[in-house]
Design a protein around this motif. Structure first.
Motif, PDB file in Angstrom:
ATOM      1  N   VAL A 140      36.342  26.405  90.815  1.00  0.00           N
ATOM      2  CA  VAL A 140      36.343  27.227  89.600  1.00  0.00           C
ATOM      3  C   VAL A 140      35.305  26.613  88.668  1.00  0.00           C
ATOM      4  O   VAL A 140      35.425  25.443  88.299  1.00  0.00           O
ATOM      5  N   ILE A 142      33.594  26.649  85.198  1.00  0.00           N
ATOM      6  CA  ILE A 142      33.539  27.052  83.790  1.00  0.00           C
ATOM      7  C   ILE A 142      32.570  26.133  83.030  1.00  0.00           C
ATOM      8  O   ILE A 142      31.676  26.598  82.341  1.00  0.00           O
ATOM      9  N   SER A 143      32.761  24.803  83.174  1.00  0.00           N
ATOM     10  CA  SER A 143      32.034  23.830  82.350  1.00  0.00           C
ATOM     11  C   SER A 143      30.542  23.788  82.669  1.00  0.00           C
ATOM     12  O   SER A 143      30.131  24.008  83.806  1.00  0.00           O
ATOM     13  N   GLY A 147      28.816  21.806  77.546  1.00  0.00           N
ATOM     14  CA  GLY A 147      30.192  21.533  77.129  1.00  0.00           C
ATOM     15  C   GLY A 147      31.202  22.291  77.965  1.00  0.00           C
ATOM     16  O   GLY A 147      30.879  23.280  78.624  1.00  0.00           O
ATOM     17  N   GLY A 148      32.450  21.789  77.921  1.00  0.00           N
ATOM     18  CA  GLY A 148      33.497  22.418  78.720  1.00  0.00           C
ATOM     19  C   GLY A 148      34.701  22.831  77.886  1.00  0.00           C
ATOM     20  O   GLY A 148      35.440  23.741  78.257  1.00  0.00           O
ATOM     21  N   ALA A 149      34.907  22.152  76.738  1.00  0.00           N
ATOM     22  CA  ALA A 149      36.141  22.352  75.980  1.00  0.00           C
ATOM     23  C   ALA A 149      36.158  23.702  75.258  1.00  0.00           C
ATOM     24  O   ALA A 149      37.224  24.223  74.951  1.00  0.00           O
ATOM     25  N   ASP A 150      34.998  24.240  74.991  1.00  0.00           N
ATOM     26  CA  ASP A 150      34.919  25.471  74.194  1.00  0.00           C
ATOM     27  C   ASP A 150      34.042  26.491  74.931  1.00  0.00           C
ATOM     28  O   ASP A 150      32.934  26.815  74.500  1.00  0.00           O
ATOM     29  N   ARG A 153      31.823  29.430  73.556  1.00  0.00           N
ATOM     30  CA  ARG A 153      30.513  29.142  72.963  1.00  0.00           C
ATOM     31  C   ARG A 153      29.548  28.520  73.955  1.00  0.00           C
ATOM     32  O   ARG A 153      28.357  28.774  73.932  1.00  0.00           O
ATOM     33  N   TRP A 174      30.573  19.160  86.568  1.00  0.00           N
ATOM     34  CA  TRP A 174      31.928  18.617  86.797  1.00  0.00           C
ATOM     35  C   TRP A 174      32.792  19.559  87.612  1.00  0.00           C
ATOM     36  O   TRP A 174      33.988  19.695  87.316  1.00  0.00           O
ATOM     37  N   ILE A 175      32.229  20.239  88.584  1.00  0.00           N
ATOM     38  CA  ILE A 175      33.020  21.242  89.303  1.00  0.00           C
ATOM     39  C   ILE A 175      33.717  20.596  90.507  1.00  0.00           C
ATOM     40  O   ILE A 175      33.069  20.104  91.431  1.00  0.00           O
ATOM     41  N   THR A 176      35.025  20.645  90.477  1.00  0.00           N
ATOM     42  CA  THR A 176      35.844  20.004  91.509  1.00  0.00           C
ATOM     43  C   THR A 176      35.792  20.788  92.825  1.00  0.00           C
ATOM     44  O   THR A 176      35.895  22.016  92.816  1.00  0.00           O
ATOM     45  N   ARG A 219      36.222   7.006  90.877  1.00  0.00           N
ATOM     46  CA  ARG A 219      37.215   7.214  91.928  1.00  0.00           C
ATOM     47  C   ARG A 219      36.518   7.789  93.172  1.00  0.00           C
ATOM     48  O   ARG A 219      35.337   8.113  93.128  1.00  0.00           O
TER      49      ARG A 219
HETATM   50  C1  LIG Z   1      36.932  14.786  87.204  1.00  0.00           C
HETATM   51  C2  LIG Z   1      36.636  16.079  86.495  1.00  0.00           C
HETATM   52  C3  LIG Z   1      36.796  17.276  87.164  1.00  0.00           C
HETATM   53  C4  LIG Z   1      36.502  18.484  86.525  1.00  0.00           C
HETATM   54  N1  LIG Z   1      36.618  19.674  87.227  1.00  0.00           N
HETATM   55  C5  LIG Z   1      36.209  20.815  86.630  1.00  0.00           C
HETATM   56  C6  LIG Z   1      36.197  22.047  87.360  1.00  0.00           C
HETATM   57  O1  LIG Z   1      36.606  22.111  88.525  1.00  0.00           O
HETATM   58  N2  LIG Z   1      35.728  23.147  86.748  1.00  0.00           N
HETATM   59  C7  LIG Z   1      35.275  23.136  85.459  1.00  0.00           C
HETATM   60  O2  LIG Z   1      34.870  24.186  84.980  1.00  0.00           O
HETATM   61  N3  LIG Z   1      35.282  21.991  84.736  1.00  0.00           N
HETATM   62  C8  LIG Z   1      35.725  20.833  85.292  1.00  0.00           C
HETATM   63  N4  LIG Z   1      35.717  19.673  84.571  1.00  0.00           N
HETATM   64  C9  LIG Z   1      35.211  19.686  83.210  1.00  0.00           C
HETATM   65  C10 LIG Z   1      36.298  19.627  82.178  1.00  0.00           C
HETATM   66  O3  LIG Z   1      36.977  20.871  82.140  1.00  0.00           O
HETATM   67  C11 LIG Z   1      35.619  19.290  80.863  1.00  0.00           C
HETATM   68  O4  LIG Z   1      35.254  17.919  80.930  1.00  0.00           O
HETATM   69  C12 LIG Z   1      36.498  19.537  79.682  1.00  0.00           C
HETATM   70  O5  LIG Z   1      36.691  20.925  79.507  1.00  0.00           O
HETATM   71  C13 LIG Z   1      35.891  18.956  78.411  1.00  0.00           C
HETATM   72  O6  LIG Z   1      34.571  19.400  78.274  1.00  0.00           O
HETATM   73  P1  LIG Z   1      33.389  18.347  78.000  1.00  0.00           P
HETATM   74  O7  LIG Z   1      33.585  17.155  78.863  1.00  0.00           O
HETATM   75  O8  LIG Z   1      32.088  19.065  78.098  1.00  0.00           O
HETATM   76  O9  LIG Z   1      33.614  17.901  76.503  1.00  0.00           O
HETATM   77  P2  LIG Z   1      33.149  18.693  75.211  1.00  0.00           P
HETATM   78  O10 LIG Z   1      33.331  20.155  75.369  1.00  0.00           O
HETATM   79  O11 LIG Z   1      31.787  18.198  74.838  1.00  0.00           O
HETATM   80  O12 LIG Z   1      34.217  18.166  74.193  1.00  0.00           O
HETATM   81  C14 LIG Z   1      34.155  16.814  73.687  1.00  0.00           C
HETATM   82  C15 LIG Z   1      35.165  16.705  72.560  1.00  0.00           C
HETATM   83  O13 LIG Z   1      34.836  17.616  71.498  1.00  0.00           O
HETATM   84  C16 LIG Z   1      35.924  18.503  71.236  1.00  0.00           C
HETATM   85  N5  LIG Z   1      35.407  19.858  70.969  1.00  0.00           N
HETATM   86  C17 LIG Z   1      34.531  20.539  71.745  1.00  0.00           C
HETATM   87  N6  LIG Z   1      34.256  21.737  71.185  1.00  0.00           N
HETATM   88  C18 LIG Z   1      34.976  21.801  70.029  1.00  0.00           C
HETATM   89  C19 LIG Z   1      35.118  22.786  69.024  1.00  0.00           C
HETATM   90  N7  LIG Z   1      34.465  23.947  69.054  1.00  0.00           N
HETATM   91  N8  LIG Z   1      35.972  22.521  68.000  1.00  0.00           N
HETATM   92  C20 LIG Z   1      36.630  21.328  67.921  1.00  0.00           C
HETATM   93  N9  LIG Z   1      36.526  20.368  68.857  1.00  0.00           N
HETATM   94  C21 LIG Z   1      35.716  20.594  69.903  1.00  0.00           C
HETATM   95  C22 LIG Z   1      36.780  18.481  72.478  1.00  0.00           C
HETATM   96  O14 LIG Z   1      38.132  18.772  72.219  1.00  0.00           O
HETATM   97  C23 LIG Z   1      36.608  17.058  72.964  1.00  0.00           C
HETATM   98  O15 LIG Z   1      37.489  16.163  72.322  1.00  0.00           O
HETATM   99  C24 LIG Z   1      36.048  18.467  85.174  1.00  0.00           C
HETATM  100  C25 LIG Z   1      35.917  17.245  84.492  1.00  0.00           C
HETATM  101  C26 LIG Z   1      36.195  16.067  85.141  1.00  0.00           C
HETATM  102  C27 LIG Z   1      36.035  14.783  84.387  1.00  0.00           C
END
Ligand SMILES: Cc1cc2nc3c(=O)[nH]c(=O)nc-3n(C[C@H](O)[C@H](O)[C@H](O)COP(=O)(O)OP(=O)(O)OC[C@H]3O[C@@H](n4cnc5c(N)ncnc54)[C@H](O)[C@@H]3O)c2cc1C
Length: 270
Positions: A140, A142-143, A147-150, A153, A174-176, A219
């Motif tokens: 899946v 998304i990221s 960025g992945g958290a939002d 955007r 970061w796609i698993t 890991r």
């Molecule tokens: C081992 C591993 C496996 C993963 N597997 C997958 C996968 O299979 N598929 C996939 O799609 N993703 C995957 N991810 C990605 C994971 O979903 C993201 O790391 C996660 O969504 C956070 O995104 P980011 O690391 O880019 O952090 P960022 O989005 O940069 O966020 C960093 C910090 O800022 C905060 N933040 C970000 N935007 C905002 C906002 N608008 N308002 C307030 N705070 C905010 C966040 O809460 C966080 O604390 C994986 C990550 C890891 C480490």
């Protein structure tokens, strides 16, 4: 959960787990701590999966227990557990060495992403059902590097409609499980900024123009970076309607995170 209340007077007023879930918990625990662990103990310390010949008997046993693809609806061949059942299952199934990323080494099968069941009949038959049958992994995506958290955007991967197909350009981070998957769900931008500009696509892993690079981590189980260079996806692989992608991503994330969180509790207990 179970260990904390065993032997206690359960009438202290707090929520207690219904008996049928408690029974399932015991069943899963016995299977995982007995059969699954016995096989895992024969594998190298940092193995991330189980060889097919050793896994098959475990999978047969899980099927016989009625616990195959526990998160998949019964109508599609899964056990159809609700979110509470999934949490109880995950807490136990992840208490093996590779549990955090491969519950019970895949002995219970691997559920296709739940959003595939939102697809049309052809998509369900071509992608969802074979996934349940084979118990193989899907990815899946998304990221992104942005960025992945939002995701509303940060998603920048572009999908342009050209005739009967979409052409995808951009990257995912970061796609698993991407390298071993047959297919995955990719979220891309078909419209403007914000949530309503995102659509989701079913993408075959071996589509020309899609390259996959391992991202080494501390890991044994690494995620992957995906690069899309004019990747052509047939229009019939659009999942849901154009612009509905964010809702589908949300559905996957919310459902997935419940059992994922319970699984981390299981890992901590182990
Ligand atoms: C081992 C591993 C496996 C993963 N597997 C997958 C996968 O299979 N598929 C996939 O799609 N993703 C995957 N991810 C990605 C994971 O979903 C993201 O790391 C996660 O969504 C956070 O995104 P980011 O690391 O880019 O952090 P960022 O989005 O940069 O966020 C960093 C910090 O800022 C905060 N933040 C970000 N935007 C905002 C906002 N608008 N308002 C307030 N705070 C905010 C966040 O809460 C966080 O604390 C994986 C990550 C890891 C480490």
């Amino acid at each position: 959960m179970d260990r904390a209340v065993e032997g206690m007077d359960r009438s202290f007023g707090a929520w207690t787990m219904p008996d049928e879930y408690r029974e399932m918990q015991r069943l899963v625990r016995r299977f995982v701590q007995g059969d699954v662990r016995a096989v895992e103990d024969t594998l190298p310390h940092d193995a991330t999966s189980c060889p097919a010949d050793k896994l098959a008997p475990l999978q047969e046993k899980a099927k016989a227990m009625g616990l195959w693809c526990v998160r998949t609806p019964e109508a599609y061949g899964g056990a159809g557990l609700n979110l509470l059942g999934q949490a109880v299952w995950a807490e136990e199934a992840k208490q093996v060495r590779m549990g955090l990323y491969n519950a019970a080494m895949g002995a219970f099968g691997i559920d296709p992403p739940n959003v595939i069941w939102e697809g049309n009949r052809r998509q369900i038959e071509a992608y969802g059902l074979p996934g349940v049958e084979k118990g193989t992994k899907c990815f899946v995506a998304i990221s992104e590097p942005s960025g992945g958290a939002d995701p509303g955007r940060s998603i920048q991967l572009r999908a342009e409609k050209v005739g009967g197909k979409y052409v995808l350009n951009g990257s995912k981070m970061w796609i698993t499980g991407a390298a071993k998957a047959d297919w995955g769900i990719v979220y891309a931008r078909t419209g403007g900024r914000g949530r309503s500009g995102i659509s989701s696509f079913i993408v075959d892993r071996d589509t020309p123009g899609l390259s996959i690079r391992e991202i080494p981590v501390i890991r044994a189980y690494s995620p992957f970076e995906l690069h899309f260079d004019n990747v052509e996806v047939p229009a019939e692989n659009l999942l849901g309607a154009e612009g509905q992608g964010f809702q589908l991503a949300e559905k996957w994330l919310v459902d997935n995170r419940i059992q994922y969180s319970a699984g981390t509790l299981g890992v901590a207990q182990a």
